[in-house]
Design an enzyme around this catalytic site. Structure first.
Site, PDB file in Angstrom:
ATOM      1  N   ARG B  54      25.752  30.157  39.202  1.00 26.60           N
ATOM      2  CA  ARG B  54      26.169  28.935  39.765  1.00 26.60           C
ATOM      3  C   ARG B  54      27.503  29.196  40.363  1.00 26.60           C
ATOM      4  O   ARG B  54      27.786  28.470  41.831  1.00 26.60           O
ATOM      5  CB  ARG B  54      25.429  27.464  39.070  1.00 26.60           C
ATOM      6  CG  ARG B  54      24.723  28.204  38.300  1.00 26.60           C
ATOM      7  CD  ARG B  54      24.607  26.399  37.516  1.00 26.60           C
ATOM      8  NE  ARG B  54      25.373  25.122  37.617  1.00 26.60           N
ATOM      9  CZ  ARG B  54      24.051  24.161  38.080  1.00 26.60           C
ATOM     10  NH1 ARG B  54      22.253  24.662  37.902  1.00 26.60           N
ATOM     11  NH2 ARG B  54      24.690  23.178  38.600  1.00 26.60           N
ATOM     12  N   THR B  55      28.368  29.116  39.997  1.00 25.84           N
ATOM     13  CA  THR B  55      30.000  28.864  40.127  1.00 25.84           C
ATOM     14  C   THR B  55      29.591  30.216  41.155  1.00 25.84           C
ATOM     15  O   THR B  55      30.635  29.952  42.397  1.00 25.84           O
ATOM     16  CB  THR B  55      30.967  28.876  39.513  1.00 25.84           C
ATOM     17  OG1 THR B  55      30.787  28.438  37.874  1.00 25.84           O
ATOM     18  CG2 THR B  55      32.434  29.284  39.755  1.00 25.84           C
ATOM     19  N   LYS B  82      34.097  50.179  29.957  1.00 23.56           N
ATOM     20  CA  LYS B  82      34.869  51.582  30.125  1.00 23.56           C
ATOM     21  C   LYS B  82      36.560  51.542  29.029  1.00 23.56           C
ATOM     22  O   LYS B  82      36.387  51.976  29.294  1.00 23.56           O
ATOM     23  CB  LYS B  82      34.426  52.839  31.267  1.00 23.56           C
ATOM     24  CG  LYS B  82      33.236  52.523  31.444  1.00 23.56           C
ATOM     25  CD  LYS B  82      33.374  53.650  32.485  1.00 23.56           C
ATOM     26  CE  LYS B  82      31.711  53.572  33.287  1.00 23.56           C
ATOM     27  NZ  LYS B  82      32.763  53.744  34.721  1.00 23.56           N
ATOM     28  N   ARG B 104      36.636  35.033  37.474  1.00 20.04           N
ATOM     29  CA  ARG B 104      35.848  33.802  36.692  1.00 20.04           C
ATOM     30  C   ARG B 104      36.283  35.065  35.693  1.00 20.04           C
ATOM     31  O   ARG B 104      36.146  36.009  35.055  1.00 20.04           O
ATOM     32  CB  ARG B 104      34.641  33.628  36.854  1.00 20.04           C
ATOM     33  CG  ARG B 104      33.845  33.634  35.530  1.00 20.04           C
ATOM     34  CD  ARG B 104      34.159  31.986  35.155  1.00 20.04           C
ATOM     35  NE  ARG B 104      33.727  31.281  35.682  1.00 20.04           N
ATOM     36  CZ  ARG B 104      32.766  30.647  35.380  1.00 20.04           C
ATOM     37  NH1 ARG B 104      31.460  30.761  34.631  1.00 20.04           N
ATOM     38  NH2 ARG B 104      32.715  28.860  36.055  1.00 20.04           N
ATOM     39  N   HIS B 132      39.078  24.957  35.283  1.00 17.90           N
ATOM     40  CA  HIS B 132      37.909  24.807  36.272  1.00 17.90           C
ATOM     41  C   HIS B 132      38.531  24.437  37.473  1.00 17.90           C
ATOM     42  O   HIS B 132      37.511  23.445  37.418  1.00 17.90           O
ATOM     43  CB  HIS B 132      36.266  24.744  35.672  1.00 17.90           C
ATOM     44  CG  HIS B 132      35.520  25.205  36.305  1.00 17.90           C
ATOM     45  ND1 HIS B 132      35.696  26.124  37.838  1.00 17.90           N
ATOM     46  CD2 HIS B 132      34.022  25.473  36.059  1.00 17.90           C
ATOM     47  CE1 HIS B 132      34.753  26.699  38.274  1.00 17.90           C
ATOM     48  NE2 HIS B 132      34.067  26.766  36.983  1.00 17.90           N
TER      49      HIS B 132
END
Ligand SMILES: [Zn+2]
Lengths: 436, 302
Positions: B54-55, B82, B104, B132
């Site tokens: 969504r974001t 890794k 994010r 956020h």
């Protein structure tokens, strides 16, 4: 090699000597101490020999070499963080001539082979006296006791799973019982890891504000309380490492009043910094137990004054830069403390919390008593083990000048008052008089 | 302003400016040609260490409407698995000469860490349980559209406050206006020490009484495991927003949710789909708000 200190203020709580003195060290041994009423002009022989150092110590102090009860030398296993060579050199630079190294190496110091390795390495490459601390449990797993008596025989002076708490109470009870036969204290890293969960700083308003998971004070205090009760029950000598909260101080005070055989230490960062130091997600201020609040800090100071806390230790925990140059949550815990600890502690003297003598006791007489080690202090015929300090000299901390491999300090660029100028340990010495 | 790391760092004036710009962009989005050419030739990268369709989609649309070239970089396709450090990932990305990094990450403070180590403009799309900020901005934008103001409003934020970056960003935003803020939920999901300007309610009905805005937070389905709540069923019974409870809020009050919703847990279907729900409007406004944020940032000239 001849080292002569003239007109020094000798202050040695070990021998209980105090006063103006000239001191001569010959090949690592104190050959002469001349106590006097007033300072006399320095008599240079003018030999110009490079085998002789004449030091005008007017206005400066001579203390016995400091003892750090809580150092992580990282060797064997984590030589990229610190080695016995660099760690013991950092010790000398900070005024410490003896360090007790914690057992959380790789392999863990839970068997005599590792202890012998550390001692051999220290003899070969070390600059100061290294006193290993053995693990309480095998692999620091908290499940089975390590071979404590054999470790003691090999040279360990105390036992600790530092870094990890002994979560199982019956194991802690047995360790305290067993230690009585050995005559060495159990040093407890008090933390309930269930309560800490994956916390990364002190729990409170600030942790919520920063969106960081908190470690409640209770995480330390429930274990302090448990260990005090176990010490009371077993009569085993318990030493509580790195006290960080007011509640812990209150519990220790209560225990001492009851005559329970416990002692305690704190570290300079707990009486110098509060949680505010992590406000900008400064990973160099991330430490375990975490920095707390003003109220905790003030209580720790008064506990030092009142003798509730016996010892100041560094909890020197060097890390590689890559382990700190990550988001806060992922950074490892620890402060590289050997090279700033004493100067930070002198703040307690300058602000009037402790007398100079009381402060030196926290670094010498108290650890000697707790660890039951022999230190002669500054006296004729004894091995030279002393430091020259200008308690008023201002200097600026520069992490890049640390000889420790760990540059992880929250005190970088701080101006501190009081500096170690010269450290002598036997035939080894470090001259820092020309350092800025 | 180089970066948008959090609402914490913004002033009321900064916020108002962003919201005004968002309003202008929303008008653009209602036209036939929805693109503006202003940022043509610049590049944005969406750096997602946590999955969030969504974001990411919302940011990507915002970037494309601004004529930016867009790169997407997510954990599963990167070398992060890794064991590459965030710093190394960042340096690699920087060498692509990107102008904007939308990040994010699961660590609180990660966006700040990235901003301090790059010349690009950094936009925080959620860092751990910290902030956020674009969510709070789009929430404020949505409230403004309906209410015409933020000052004087009573807002209840309901649910898993301690783990919510949405709750924090909204708290910081609303605190810069003359608002009454309430946290409502079970004590295990509320902060140990309460921020000074917040009122705490354990009871949902009391907590939402007479408010203008109810913000419902998503409950993570695994909260039961950490013993934060006994069960989702119990949570839903006592703290889920159901239709009957709408009688206690103001007649013209609105209900919000940052999505994705657990219907029937923290919010009932009737409430989510009611006329008082702003949930779809929040999604639409997300694009205009994010366009405004990107548009207003200035990458450092190298
Ligand atoms: Zn420890």
């Amino acid at each position: 090699m001849l080292i002569k200190f003239y007109n020094a203020n000798l202050l040695d709580p070990i021998t209980k000597t105090k006063g103006l003195a000239d001191i001569i060290i010959e090949d690592g041994v104190i050959s002469k101490i001349k106590l006097k009423r007033k300072s006399t002009p320095i008599q240079t022989k003018g030999t110009g020999s490079k085998n002789m150092l004449e030091i005008n110590a007017e206005g400066l102090y001579l203390f016995p070499g400091l003892i750090d009860m809580h150092t992580h030398l990282r060797e064997p296993g984590y030589e990229y963080k610190e080695t016995i060579r660099t760690g013991t050199l950092a010790a000398l630079r900070g005024g410490f001539t003896s360090v007790c190294c914690m057992a959380n190496t790789f392999p863990v110091n839970d068997n005599p082979e590792v202890t012998y390795y550390i001692l051999a390495k220290a003899k070969e490459e070390g600059s100061c006296h290294v006193l290993p601390i053995g693990a309480i449990t095998k692999g620091l797993k908290g499940e089975e006791l390590s071979e404590m008596a054999m470790l003691r025989e090999a040279g360990c002076v105390a036992f600790s799973d530092d870094g990890m708490p002994v979560m199982n109470s019956i194991i802690m009870k047995r360790a305290l019982e067993y230690s009585k036969a050995i005559g060495a204290p159990i040093i407890s890293h008090c933390e309930d890891i269930n309560l800490s969960e994956d916390g990364v700083m002190n729990e409170g308003k600030l942790s919520f504000y920063l969106g960081l998971k908190g470690i409640p004070r209770a995480s330390e205090e429930v274990m302090v309380a448990r260990d005090i009760l176990l010490s009371k029950y077993t009569k085993g000598h318990l030493h509580i490492a790195h006290v960080s909260t007011k509640g812990s101080v209150e519990l220790i005070k209560f225990a001492k009043e009851q005559g329970i055989p416990i002692t305690a230490e704190t570290c300079p960062h707990y009486f110098t910094l509060t949680e505010e130091a992590v406000k900008d997600y400064n990973t160099n201020a991330k430490v375990n137990p975490p920095l707390r609040t003003e109220e905790d800090l003030e209580t720790i100071k008064s506990a030092l004054k009142e003798g509730i806390i016996d010892v100041i230790a560094t909890d020197h925990a060097p890390h590689h830069i890559d382990e700190k140059k990550v988001p806060f949550q992922e950074a490892l815990n620890g402060i590289s403390g050997l090279e700033t600890a004493f100067s930070l502690s002198l703040r307690l003297v300058h602000e009037g919390t402790l007398s100079l003598e009381e402060l030196i006791e926290k670094f010498t007489v108290s650890p000697i008593k707790i660890l039951k080690i022999r230190k002669e202090g500054i006296k004729e015929g004894a091995q030279a083990d002393l430091i020259l300090v200008d308690i008023n000299k201002e200097w600026k901390v520069d992490k890049n000048k640390f000889v420790s491999l760990g540059k992880n300090t929250p005190f970088d660029l701080w101006t501190l008052k009081g500096k170690v100028l010269f450290t002598v340990k036997g035939k080894k010495f470090l001259d820092m008089r020309t350092e800025e | 302003m180089k970066d948008l790391i959090g609402i914490k760092e913004l002033s009321r004036q900064d916020i108002e400016e962003i919201l005004n710009t968002a309003k202008a962009f929303k008008e653009v989005l209602q036209r036939d040609i929805k693109k503006v050419p202003t940022l043509r030739g610049r590049t944005a990268i969406n750096l997602f260490f946590e999955p969030s369709t969504r974001t990411r989609t919302s940011f990507e649309l915002a970037e494309k409407r601004l004529s930016l070239d867009v790169l997407n970089f997510s954990v599963s396709t990167s070398s992060v698995v890794k064991g590459e450090t965030l710093y190394d990932t960042l340096k690699t990305i920087e060498s692509y000469n990107v102008d904007y990094i939308v990040i994010r990450h699961s660590s609180s403070g990660a966006a700040k860490f990235v901003a301090e180590n790059t010349f690009a403009s950094v936009i925080n799309a959620g860092d751990g349980t910290n902030e956020h900020p674009t969510q709070a901005l789009l929430d404020a934008f949505s409230i403004l559209e309906i209410k015409g103001r933020l000052d004087g409003l009573k807002i209840a934020i309901v649910g898993d406050i301690i783990h919510s970056r949405v709750a924090r960003s909204n708290l910081y935003l609303l605190s810069k206006f003359d608002t009454e803020i309430r946290f409502v939920g079970p004590p295990t999901l509320l902060p140990q020490e309460i921020p000074d300007n917040v009122k705490i309610f354990f009871d949902l009905q009391e907590g939402i009484e007479d408010v203008d805005v109810v913000m419902i937070l998503r409950i993570q389905l695994e909260r039961q495991k950490g013993a934060y709540i006994p069960s989702l069923k119990e949570y839903s019974h006592f703290w889920g927003l159901k239709k009957e409870l709408l009688n206690y809020i103001k007649k013209d009050a609105v209900v919000m949710h940052p999505g994705p919703m657990n219907r029937g847990v923290e919010i009932s279907t009737e409430v989510a789909d009611s006329s008082q729900s702003l949930i779809l409007r929040q999604v639409t406004n997300g694009i205009a708000t994010r366009m405004a944020v990107i548009y207003m940032l200035n990458p450092k000239e190298v």
